[in-house]
Design an enzyme around this catalytic site. Sequence first.
Site, PDB file in Angstrom:
ATOM      1  N   CYS A  87      14.047 -68.518 -10.457  1.00 52.79           N
ATOM      2  CA  CYS A  87      15.302 -69.156 -10.065  1.00 52.79           C
ATOM      3  C   CYS A  87      15.600 -68.988  -8.574  1.00 52.79           C
ATOM      4  O   CYS A  87      15.619 -67.860  -8.061  1.00 52.79           O
ATOM      5  CB  CYS A  87      16.459 -68.596 -10.889  1.00 52.79           C
ATOM      6  SG  CYS A  87      18.026 -69.400 -10.498  1.00 52.79           S
ATOM      7  N   CYS A 130      17.420 -72.207 -15.759  1.00 49.66           N
ATOM      8  CA  CYS A 130      18.612 -71.495 -16.249  1.00 49.66           C
ATOM      9  C   CYS A 130      18.960 -72.025 -17.646  1.00 49.66           C
ATOM     10  O   CYS A 130      20.034 -72.541 -17.901  1.00 49.66           O
ATOM     11  CB  CYS A 130      19.782 -71.696 -15.286  1.00 49.66           C
ATOM     12  SG  CYS A 130      21.166 -70.571 -15.559  1.00 49.66           S
ATOM     13  N   GLU A 185      23.021 -92.442 -17.286  1.00 48.62           N
ATOM     14  CA  GLU A 185      24.030 -91.409 -17.519  1.00 48.62           C
ATOM     15  C   GLU A 185      24.717 -91.581 -18.866  1.00 48.62           C
ATOM     16  O   GLU A 185      25.006 -90.603 -19.554  1.00 48.62           O
ATOM     17  CB  GLU A 185      25.065 -91.402 -16.393  1.00 48.62           C
ATOM     18  CG  GLU A 185      24.519 -90.890 -15.063  1.00 48.62           C
ATOM     19  CD  GLU A 185      24.028 -89.455 -15.129  1.00 48.62           C
ATOM     20  OE1 GLU A 185      24.396 -88.733 -16.065  1.00 48.62           O
ATOM     21  OE2 GLU A 185      23.255 -89.059 -14.248  1.00 48.62           O
ATOM     22  N   TYR A 241      32.854 -86.617 -16.390  1.00 47.53           N
ATOM     23  CA  TYR A 241      31.487 -86.316 -15.987  1.00 47.53           C
ATOM     24  C   TYR A 241      30.774 -87.554 -15.449  1.00 47.53           C
ATOM     25  O   TYR A 241      30.218 -87.529 -14.333  1.00 47.53           O
ATOM     26  CB  TYR A 241      30.656 -85.733 -17.153  1.00 47.53           C
ATOM     27  CG  TYR A 241      29.193 -85.846 -16.823  1.00 47.53           C
ATOM     28  CD1 TYR A 241      28.596 -84.968 -15.929  1.00 47.53           C
ATOM     29  CD2 TYR A 241      28.417 -86.901 -17.315  1.00 47.53           C
ATOM     30  CE1 TYR A 241      27.280 -85.107 -15.534  1.00 47.53           C
ATOM     31  CE2 TYR A 241      27.101 -87.057 -16.924  1.00 47.53           C
ATOM     32  CZ  TYR A 241      26.538 -86.156 -16.041  1.00 47.53           C
ATOM     33  OH  TYR A 241      25.248 -86.319 -15.645  1.00 47.53           O
ATOM     34  N   ASP A 269      28.519 -80.922 -16.100  1.00 46.06           N
ATOM     35  CA  ASP A 269      28.050 -81.131 -17.467  1.00 46.06           C
ATOM     36  C   ASP A 269      27.719 -79.765 -18.068  1.00 46.06           C
ATOM     37  O   ASP A 269      28.026 -78.732 -17.474  1.00 46.06           O
ATOM     38  CB  ASP A 269      26.817 -82.047 -17.472  1.00 46.06           C
ATOM     39  CG  ASP A 269      25.582 -81.304 -16.988  1.00 46.06           C
ATOM     40  OD1 ASP A 269      25.720 -80.455 -16.090  1.00 46.06           O
ATOM     41  OD2 ASP A 269      24.492 -81.555 -17.520  1.00 46.06           O
TER      42      ASP A 269
END
Length: 352
Positions: A205, A195, A43, A125, A143
């Site tokens: 989607c 997306c 991360e 985040y 995010d």
Amino acid sequence: MDASFDAVSRALLDWYDAHARDLPWRARPGTPPPEPYRVWLSEVMLQQTTVAAVKDYFAAFTSRWPSVEALAVASDEDVMAAWAGLGYYARARNLLACAREVAANGGRFPDTEEGLRALPGLGAYTAAAVAAIAFERRAVVVDANVERVVARLFALDEPLPGGRTAIRERADAITPQARSGDFAQAMMDLGATVCTSRAPRCLLCPLASHCTAQAMGEPERFPVKAPKKAKPARRGRAFWIERDEHVWLVRRPGKGMLGGMRALPDDGWNARADGSGDGPLAGPWESAGKVGHVFTHFSLELNLTVYLGDQCDSLARHEGEWWPLEQLDAAGLPTLFAKAARLALAGTGEEA
DNA sequence: AACTCGTGGTC
DNA sequence: TGACCAAGAGT
């Protein structure tokens, strides 16, 4: 339009079970989570950085430092050099500070969002992401991918960054109690592969039937962003001092641009920025061309000059080290200075 | 709140 | 080819 909690989260998790990306730091959907160390490391590396850029660094770090305890006892120099090229070097400094703090507390990461948020380098985040993915806590993970998906799903048109409050509220509303780590990763996979910022693939989607922006026919309009400031152009000089198959390298100050990284001596372009500064030697300097580099908030044209003589006594008054040319890759130069070194070693010329 | 802080890919 | 963009944090 039914963007209720249940409809959206179920559709997304079903899609994730079938289409999750297979990534080195990730467990398969529905299987136990990876070690917190690996989740945290990935991360931090992924902050403002693409998956493709992170993969090799993640493999190198986990191979060399398999645990947070191993990383905690690594030297600053080794970690900064291993991070070279990945950018945003404050992340590497905070990474090591965080590892040492965790190691000092028994080698276990805090297992709550609040506890994680207190560690160096973990903002809103990353604390939420680690809590959700590694510890299976419910956390609202937002995010840039989630911002884009949520802004489109609900056609939120308040410009960022101000619009982030409304986006977070909506993200909270669709985040499930169970599998919130999978939900977060699903939202990020969706944002990265379907997306997308430009040319979203709405036909693929799983949330298309719930999406207001899609119904409006202009998903690319979201999220709306405030206009960006122009990048000023700066100029500077860097100095290549070579003797006996070694080059003179310095270490930059611990904070600020490229902080803590090994570098060529320069004229202080980060502060002065007009190319007027002097080098650490009297010279004579010979021009070796210039290097162009674009940073986040300015562009830089760096003129490189070379000194090949042996009158280097005055360098004793400076901090630095003679680095063997055949091991230059191991010096861990950030990209700007790696470009300059390439130019110096190739002889005169130019590099855009 | 606005600014600082890297890099490589994409169009 | 320049502008935009990416799993943001710290100050």
